[in-house]
Design a protein around this motif. Structure first.
Motif, mmCIF file in Angstrom:
data_model
loop_
_atom_site.group_PDB
_atom_site.id
_atom_site.type_symbol
_atom_site.label_atom_id
_atom_site.label_comp_id
_atom_site.label_asym_id
_atom_site.label_seq_id
_atom_site.Cartn_x
_atom_site.Cartn_y
_atom_site.Cartn_z
ATOM 1 N N CYS A 10 -3.080 0.179 16.605
ATOM 2 C CA CYS A 10 -4.594 0.180 16.943
ATOM 3 C C CYS A 10 -5.426 0.648 15.401
ATOM 4 O O CYS A 10 -4.645 0.919 14.545
ATOM 5 C CB CYS A 10 -5.194 1.263 17.755
ATOM 6 N N ARG A 11 -6.761 0.376 15.338
ATOM 7 C CA ARG A 11 -7.446 0.629 14.157
ATOM 8 C C ARG A 11 -7.256 2.036 13.703
ATOM 9 O O ARG A 11 -7.029 2.079 12.331
ATOM 10 C CB ARG A 11 -8.960 0.323 14.542
ATOM 11 N N THR A 18 -2.211 3.462 6.257
ATOM 12 C CA THR A 18 -2.610 2.766 4.925
ATOM 13 C C THR A 18 -3.822 3.331 4.213
ATOM 14 O O THR A 18 -3.824 3.410 2.864
ATOM 15 C CB THR A 18 -2.873 1.344 5.249
ATOM 16 N N GLY A 19 -4.761 3.944 4.724
ATOM 17 C CA GLY A 19 -5.719 4.750 4.131
ATOM 18 C C GLY A 19 -6.937 3.833 4.037
ATOM 19 O O GLY A 19 -7.806 4.029 3.241
ATOM 20 N N THR A 24 -10.408 -4.584 4.512
ATOM 21 C CA THR A 24 -9.909 -4.239 3.283
ATOM 22 C C THR A 24 -8.473 -4.760 2.903
ATOM 23 O O THR A 24 -8.077 -5.387 1.748
ATOM 24 C CB THR A 24 -10.347 -2.858 2.748
ATOM 25 N N TYR A 25 -7.559 -4.542 3.798
ATOM 26 C CA TYR A 25 -6.206 -4.662 3.685
ATOM 27 C C TYR A 25 -6.027 -6.315 3.431
ATOM 28 O O TYR A 25 -5.101 -6.731 2.548
ATOM 29 C CB TYR A 25 -5.281 -4.192 4.660
ATOM 30 N N GLU A 51 2.088 -10.063 2.687
ATOM 31 C CA GLU A 51 1.523 -9.001 3.661
ATOM 32 C C GLU A 51 2.366 -7.483 3.548
ATOM 33 O O GLU A 51 2.034 -6.686 3.428
ATOM 34 C CB GLU A 51 1.462 -9.363 5.128
ATOM 35 N N GLU A 52 3.815 -7.968 3.489
ATOM 36 C CA GLU A 52 4.700 -6.754 3.302
ATOM 37 C C GLU A 52 4.657 -6.145 1.959
ATOM 38 O O GLU A 52 4.738 -5.294 1.849
ATOM 39 C CB GLU A 52 6.089 -7.230 3.708
ATOM 40 N N GLN A 53 4.352 -6.972 0.866
ATOM 41 C CA GLN A 53 4.201 -6.511 -0.449
ATOM 42 C C GLN A 53 3.185 -5.493 -0.512
ATOM 43 O O GLN A 53 3.287 -4.717 -1.185
ATOM 44 C CB GLN A 53 4.181 -7.825 -1.554
ATOM 45 N N VAL A 54 2.231 -6.065 -0.207
ATOM 46 C CA VAL A 54 0.953 -4.985 -0.297
ATOM 47 C C VAL A 54 1.006 -4.025 0.690
ATOM 48 O O VAL A 54 0.624 -2.794 0.380
ATOM 49 C CB VAL A 54 -0.310 -5.930 0.297
#
Length: 77
Positions: A10-11, A18-19, A24-25, A51-54
């Motif tokens: 969830c959000r 992730t913070g 933003t992600y 996506e996984e790298q970030v």
């Protein structure tokens, strides 16, 4: 936990992990993806998706403790 599993969070839980917000992600992921498309890379392709790298990078930065913060906690005692 892989990106697909974390994407189902969830959000609130995603932000805690992730913070940052998902918006933003995904903005960061889009910038990285565009950069990777323009880059001429010889050799073996990366096994991780952008996506996984970030996600790995963000989690590392979020959980990384600097020596200065460790030194401050030792000096206080």
């Amino acid at each position: 936990m892989k990106f697909a599993e974390k994407n189902r969070l969830c959000r609130k839980k995603f932000r805690r992990l992730t913070g940052m917000s998902r918006r933003t992600y995904y903005t960061i992921v889009n910038v990285i993806s565009e950069y990777e498309k323009k880059k001429n890379k010889p050799g073996r392709p990366c096994t991780l998706s952008p996506e996984e790298q970030v996600l790995i990078t963000i989690q590392y930065w979020r959980e990384y403790r600097t020596y200065s913060s460790l030194r401050l906690s030792v000096v206080q005692f």
